[in-house]
Design an enzyme around this catalytic site. Structure first.
Site, PDB file in Angstrom:
ATOM      1  N   CYS A  32       0.747  -1.312   0.239  1.00  0.00           N
ATOM      2  CA  CYS A  32       0.078  -0.136  -0.021  1.00  0.00           C
ATOM      3  C   CYS A  32       0.895   1.218   0.103  1.00  0.00           C
ATOM      4  O   CYS A  32       1.878   1.323   0.828  1.00  0.00           O
ATOM      5  CB  CYS A  32      -0.959  -0.089   1.341  1.00  0.00           C
ATOM      6  SG  CYS A  32      -1.781   1.425   1.622  1.00  0.00           S
ATOM      7  N   HIS A  33       0.660   2.070  -1.055  1.00  0.00           N
ATOM      8  CA  HIS A  33       1.496   3.244  -1.195  1.00  0.00           C
ATOM      9  C   HIS A  33       0.754   4.522  -1.638  1.00  0.00           C
ATOM     10  O   HIS A  33       1.269   5.657  -1.684  1.00  0.00           O
ATOM     11  CB  HIS A  33       2.881   3.129  -1.895  1.00  0.00           C
ATOM     12  CG  HIS A  33       2.626   2.833  -3.249  1.00  0.00           C
ATOM     13  ND1 HIS A  33       2.175   1.650  -3.765  1.00  0.00           N
ATOM     14  CD2 HIS A  33       2.530   3.960  -4.180  1.00  0.00           C
ATOM     15  CE1 HIS A  33       2.060   1.981  -5.241  1.00  0.00           C
ATOM     16  NE2 HIS A  33       2.113   3.126  -5.571  1.00  0.00           N
ATOM     17  N   ARG A  34      -0.415   4.338  -2.413  1.00  0.00           N
ATOM     18  CA  ARG A  34      -1.173   5.416  -2.925  1.00  0.00           C
ATOM     19  C   ARG A  34      -1.344   6.691  -1.753  1.00  0.00           C
ATOM     20  O   ARG A  34      -1.543   6.345  -0.811  1.00  0.00           O
ATOM     21  CB  ARG A  34      -2.451   5.256  -3.482  1.00  0.00           C
ATOM     22  CG  ARG A  34      -2.504   4.038  -4.375  1.00  0.00           C
ATOM     23  CD  ARG A  34      -2.209   4.389  -5.914  1.00  0.00           C
ATOM     24  NE  ARG A  34      -2.232   3.345  -6.928  1.00  0.00           N
ATOM     25  CZ  ARG A  34      -1.689   3.477  -7.946  1.00  0.00           C
ATOM     26  NH1 ARG A  34      -0.831   4.566  -8.382  1.00  0.00           N
ATOM     27  NH2 ARG A  34      -1.482   2.313  -8.799  1.00  0.00           N
TER      28      ARG A  34
END
Ligand code: UD1
Length: 347
Positions: free
Chosen positions: A197-199
């Site tokens: 998860c990085h957005r």
């Protein structure tokens, strides 16, 4: 020289796509150079990919990173332009939807006689609040060759009046296949869900808290959760005063990521790349985004989109557990995308 190619890359997924294409162009004896913007800069997010994939050290490294979007893109455009003027490539190849993609495209579009080739063109999720969507739209509009991973991406571009698009398949599939036989399959360990998860939309403190709470529920005595954490996400999670009941690990190399994918039960991610890799390994995935990036995977019932709240994530994950389906092959090409792309560029 008839062909003088400059690859512009900057972020982790772009190194993975560069690898098979660079290799294929080498086989054909085509002159090529690599420009790394520096967007991803440390050993874990950049250096190790070049080493593992055997990609030569970039000819140019701009070392531009850790800036707001406008400043990062602006500085990249300025520096890329200087290199384009110096080496006068016939083709610039840009990949995906990052700020490095946008900067490379804008810089090249201002110089005549450069053909811009966009790899992974035509992806849309119709959400202009995502920086990646803006990068995709502008890059597609300015590129001369639009090389798509699927027919749906070709259609998206046609509906925007861009008729110069073709489906050449997904280079990420090529990369995975080139490595697949070297992966170790482990049938003995406890089953686990692989998470990334990085957005930007998923890394505010509020949203990340929802994700962590959901993962705390998903992680049980029977199912581990393994989360190789992106630096952006790490910075925010460290500030949350919250118990973490699952395994947070440092970012992993490409080879280790493929091994984790090969051995996991399910994938939970907000990455357009990881969700495709899940499909390559016949793993069901939950995409932490409201709208699908790859509707082909949703229609084939191998990926579910979810609103990013604790309850929605857990409910949709439970739906995934009930999903017993047959994985249809070929949704993202035939694994020989590099040949189709090279033929298209050289014709
Ligand atoms: C970028 C792309 C996204 C792609 C993703 C893959 C844009 C707008 N987004 O997002 O499309 O899917 O890469 O990972 O370009 N950082 C480090 N070490 C590193 C690299 C980054 O600490 O080696 C930090 C940066 O300083 C920054 C944060 O991570 O604080 C986010 O980096 P950023 O360049 O915004 O890109 P991504 O979020 O990775």
């Amino acid at each position: 020289m008839k062909f003088k190619i400059l690859h512009i890359v900057g972020a982790r997924p772009q190194f993975v796509k560069l690898y098979p294409l660079h290799k294929e162009l080498c086989v054909k004896g085509i002159y090529q150079k690599i420009l790394h913007t520096g967007q991803h800069f440390d050993e874990k997010m950049s250096g190790i990919f070049f080493k593992q994939l055997g990609i030569p050290t970039p000819d140019y490294n701009l070392d531009i990173h850790s800036l707001p979007h406008g400043a990062m893109t602006g500085r990249m455009i300025e520096e890329i332009e200087k290199i384009l003027v110096e080496i006068k490539p016939t083709h610039v190849i840009v990949y995906g939807d990052t700020n490095s993609t946008l900067a490379g495209t804008i810089a090249a579009s201002k110089i005549s006689d450069i053909e811009i080739v966009h790899i992974e063109a035509g992806v849309r999720n119709y959400d202009n609040t995502m920086p990646e969507e803006i990068n995709r739209i502008v890059t597609d509009r300015l590129s001369h060759k639009l090389l798509c991973c699927t027919d749906k991406c070709v259609q998206n571009l046609k509906s925007e009046g861009l008729s110069n698009a073709v489906n050449t398949g997904d280079l990420m599939y090529d990369s995975m296949l080139l490595f697949r036989d070297k992966l170790e399959i482990d049938n003995k360990s406890k089953p686990y869900v692989l998470v990334t998860c990085h957005r930007a939309s998923n890394t505010s403190a509020e949203v990340l808290r929802e994700i962590v709470e959901a993962l705390n529920i998903i992680s049980t005595d029977h199912m581990d959760v393994i989360f190789p954490i992106h630096p952006r996400t790490r910075k925010i999670i460290d500030l949350l005063d919250i118990e973490i009941k699952f395994k947070l690990v440092e970012p992993v190399s490409y080879f280790d990521m493929l091994t984790l994918l090969a051995n996991c039960e399910y994938v939970l991610t907000d990455s357009g790349g990881v969700v495709r890799e899940a499909y390559f390994f016949n793993k069901l995935s939950l995409l932490l985004l409201k709208s699908p990036l790859w509707p082909e995977l949703v229609e084939a019932n191998v990926c579910i989109n979810t609103d990013v709240t604790k309850n929605c994530i857990v409910d949709n994950f439970n739906k995934l557990l009930e999903n017993k389906i047959y994985f249809k092959e070929g949704l993202l090409g035939d694994g020989n995308s590099r040949t189709h792309i090279v033929n298209n560029i050289l014709c």
